[in-house]
Motif scaffolding. Structure first.
Motif, short mmCIF file in Angstrom:
data_model
loop_
_atom_site.label_atom_id
_atom_site.label_comp_id
_atom_site.label_asym_id
_atom_site.label_seq_id
_atom_site.Cartn_x
_atom_site.Cartn_y
_atom_site.Cartn_z
N ARG A 2 0.81 -1.21 0.10
CA ARG A 2 0.14 -0.07 -0.04
C ARG A 2 0.90 1.24 0.01
NH1 ARG A 2 -2.90 -2.59 5.38
NH2 ARG A 2 -4.43 -3.89 4.35
N SER A 3 0.60 2.21 -0.83
CA SER A 3 1.23 3.41 -0.79
C SER A 3 0.70 4.48 0.00
CB SER A 3 1.42 4.09 -2.14
OG SER A 3 -0.12 4.33 -2.82
N ASN A 4 -0.60 4.34 0.35
CA ASN A 4 -1.33 5.34 1.06
C ASN A 4 -2.28 4.73 2.02
OD1 ASN A 4 -0.68 7.94 0.05
ND2 ASN A 4 -1.48 7.05 -2.02
N PRO A 5 -1.71 3.80 3.21
CA PRO A 5 -2.52 3.30 4.05
C PRO A 5 -3.62 4.05 4.82
CG PRO A 5 -0.48 3.46 5.07
CD PRO A 5 -0.49 4.09 3.54
N THR A 6 -4.91 3.38 5.25
CA THR A 6 -6.05 4.34 5.72
C THR A 6 -5.37 4.43 7.21
OG1 THR A 6 -7.43 2.52 6.59
CG2 THR A 6 -7.59 3.42 4.27
N ARG A 11 -3.43 2.35 12.40
CA ARG A 11 -3.69 2.25 13.76
C ARG A 11 -3.38 0.71 14.28
NH1 ARG A 11 -6.58 4.30 17.82
NH2 ARG A 11 -5.84 3.29 19.93
N LEU A 12 -3.80 -0.26 13.16
CA LEU A 12 -3.42 -1.50 13.44
C LEU A 12 -1.96 -1.70 13.46
CD1 LEU A 12 -4.32 -4.63 13.71
CD2 LEU A 12 -4.68 -4.68 11.18
N GLY A 13 -1.23 -1.36 12.64
CA GLY A 13 0.15 -1.38 12.42
C GLY A 13 0.69 -0.97 13.80
N SER A 14 0.27 0.09 14.17
CA SER A 14 0.85 0.98 15.44
C SER A 14 0.67 0.09 16.50
CB SER A 14 0.08 2.05 15.56
OG SER A 14 0.39 2.82 17.01
N GLU A 15 -0.63 -0.54 16.72
CA GLU A 15 -0.69 -1.40 17.78
C GLU A 15 0.18 -2.66 17.84
OE1 GLU A 15 -2.74 -0.84 20.54
OE2 GLU A 15 -3.15 1.18 19.60
N LEU A 16 0.43 -3.19 16.68
CA LEU A 16 1.21 -4.56 16.73
C LEU A 16 2.58 -4.30 17.11
CD1 LEU A 16 -0.05 -6.27 13.25
CD2 LEU A 16 -0.31 -7.01 15.54
N ARG A 17 2.88 -3.11 16.69
CA ARG A 17 4.22 -2.46 17.12
C ARG A 17 4.30 -2.35 18.74
NH1 ARG A 17 4.17 2.36 15.71
NH2 ARG A 17 4.01 3.32 17.62
N SER A 42 8.32 -4.59 9.69
CA SER A 42 8.34 -2.94 9.59
C SER A 42 7.03 -2.57 8.63
CB SER A 42 9.83 -2.75 9.15
OG SER A 42 10.75 -2.76 10.02
N ASN A 43 6.94 -3.30 7.36
CA ASN A 43 5.87 -3.06 6.74
C ASN A 43 4.37 -3.29 7.34
OD1 ASN A 43 7.30 -2.12 4.46
ND2 ASN A 43 7.80 -4.00 3.58
N MET A 44 4.19 -4.28 8.07
CA MET A 44 3.31 -4.59 8.54
C MET A 44 2.85 -3.54 9.89
SD MET A 44 2.66 -8.78 9.34
CE MET A 44 4.43 -8.92 9.99
N GLU A 45 3.87 -3.17 10.52
CA GLU A 45 3.64 -2.11 11.50
C GLU A 45 3.31 -0.70 11.03
OE1 GLU A 45 6.27 -4.73 14.99
OE2 GLU A 45 6.92 -2.48 14.10
N ALA A 46 3.85 -0.57 9.74
CA ALA A 46 3.43 0.91 9.00
C ALA A 46 2.21 0.80 8.21
CB ALA A 46 4.89 1.07 8.09
N GLY A 47 1.53 -0.12 8.26
CA GLY A 47 0.12 -0.32 7.41
C GLY A 47 0.51 -0.53 6.25
N LEU A 98 -11.10 11.50 5.42
CA LEU A 98 -11.60 10.20 4.99
C LEU A 98 -11.41 9.11 6.41
CD1 LEU A 98 -11.39 11.49 2.44
CD2 LEU A 98 -10.73 9.50 1.39
N ASP A 99 -10.24 9.48 6.91
CA ASP A 99 -9.64 8.55 8.03
C ASP A 99 -10.68 8.75 9.19
OD1 ASP A 99 -7.64 7.59 6.91
OD2 ASP A 99 -6.26 9.08 7.82
N LEU A 100 -11.41 10.17 9.40
CA LEU A 100 -12.32 10.41 10.42
C LEU A 100 -13.59 9.60 10.21
CD1 LEU A 100 -13.59 12.05 12.67
CD2 LEU A 100 -13.93 13.80 11.24
N ALA A 101 -14.20 9.61 8.87
CA ALA A 101 -15.33 8.97 8.62
C ALA A 101 -15.46 7.27 8.73
CB ALA A 101 -15.64 9.19 6.89
N GLU A 102 -14.12 7.02 8.39
CA GLU A 102 -13.67 5.24 8.80
C GLU A 102 -13.63 4.99 10.31
OE1 GLU A 102 -10.41 2.17 7.00
OE2 GLU A 102 -9.80 4.05 7.65
N ALA A 103 -13.15 5.92 10.83
CA ALA A 103 -13.26 5.83 12.20
C ALA A 103 -14.60 5.85 12.88
CB ALA A 103 -12.40 6.82 12.97
#
Length: 281
Positions: A2-6, A11-17, A42-47, A98-103
């Motif tokens: 992904r070039s532009n993770p949502t 957040r998922l990647g951050s929690e895994l980190r 690293s790529n998983m944790e960066a989304g 867009l991130d706000l609407a997704e949240a």
């Protein structure tokens, strides 16, 4: 890749980190346990790459995370691969919106405290249009209409089955801001009173007579996740939404919101208060 993770993917990647760091492991060590290279961790944790529920459980096992509720909540963040309605605006609006609407779409509950603005999920289209006309730099008419339609579509979380619970505290100052003049302001206040009658909307008002209170200098938007660890706070800044998710920050805003709700008028009195202002316009 992904070039532009949502925001949700980030957040998922951050929690895994965070889980890895609590376990005291480096990305290289975690990769060895999983049988992958360090850059994949690293790529998983960066989304930047997707993560399956099975992989989340495997990682949690390696990280010795015994909180099954948190682990399953993280797994839930991997399983929803549908493209939400907000993706229609990907090339039209800033990504944080867009991130706000997704949240909001995934939230268990929404808590808001505002002093000089009506919360976006409770705005009429006329009120929202007047708000966006005040943006700096000035928005073009098409940009304004894109933002109005986006804001109204965000409100779908309050009308779906089951609807998302929203707890709102609005200061009297916001109720008396006549965006668009008396007619638009009256309709906005009537809309607030109508929405406050819905069982999943708890609306309270802080009158001027309440005096000073903690948290009065900012708008607070608290978004409850599937578990408390996945909560987030959105602060509306002039340059766009800012998300916070550090535990000490979440704790601070939970306390502030509880204090704010405690000094506000009860819901029924708040509805009468709003209706009285509307009648006098």
């Amino acid at each position: 890749m992904r070039s532009n993770p949502t925001g949700r993917q980030l957040r998922l990647g951050s929690e895994l980190r965070k889980l890895r760091e609590v376990a005291g492991l480096t990305a290289t060590q975690a990769g060895r346990l999983l049988g992958v290279k360090q850059n994949q961790i690293s790529n998983m944790e960066a989304g930047r790459v997707g993560v399956s529920p099975e992989r989340v459980r495997t990682l949690a096992d390696h990280y010795r995370c015994a909180d099954t509720e948190v682990v399953e909540a993280l797994c839930g963040m991997t399983s929803d691969r549908t493209r939400g309605w907000w993706e229609e605006y990907r090339d039209l609006l800033p990504a944080p919106l867009l991130d706000l609407a997704e949240a909001e779409h995934h939230a268990e509950q929404l808590r808001t405290s505002v002093t000089v603005h009506i919360p976006g999920l409770l705005q009429t289209s006329e009120h929202a249009r007047e708000v966006f006309r005040q943006d700096a730099p000035e928005l073009s008419p098409p940009e304004i209409e894109h933002r109005v339609s986006f804001r109204i579509k965000r409100q779908s979380v309050l009308f779906r089955d089951p609807p998302t619970v929203q707890r709102v505290v609005i200061h009297e100052a916001a109720l008396r801001m006549q965006f668009g003049g008396p007619k638009v302001a009256r309709r906005q206040l009537e809309h607030l009173a109508e929405m406050s009658e819905r069982p999943h909307v708890r609306l309270q008002v802080i009158p001027f007579s309440a005096g000073a209170f903690a948290g009065s200098g900012q708008s607070i938007y608290y978004i409850n996740g599937a578990v408390q660890q996945l909560d987030s706070v959105n602060l509306d800044q002039s340059h766009g939404p800012v998300f916070l998710d550090a535990e000490e920050q979440l704790q601070k805003y939970r306390v502030l919101l509880s204090r704010i709700e405690a000094i506000a008028l009860p819901p029924m009195d708040s509805r009468d208060f709003i209706s009285a202002i509307a009648r006098n316009l």
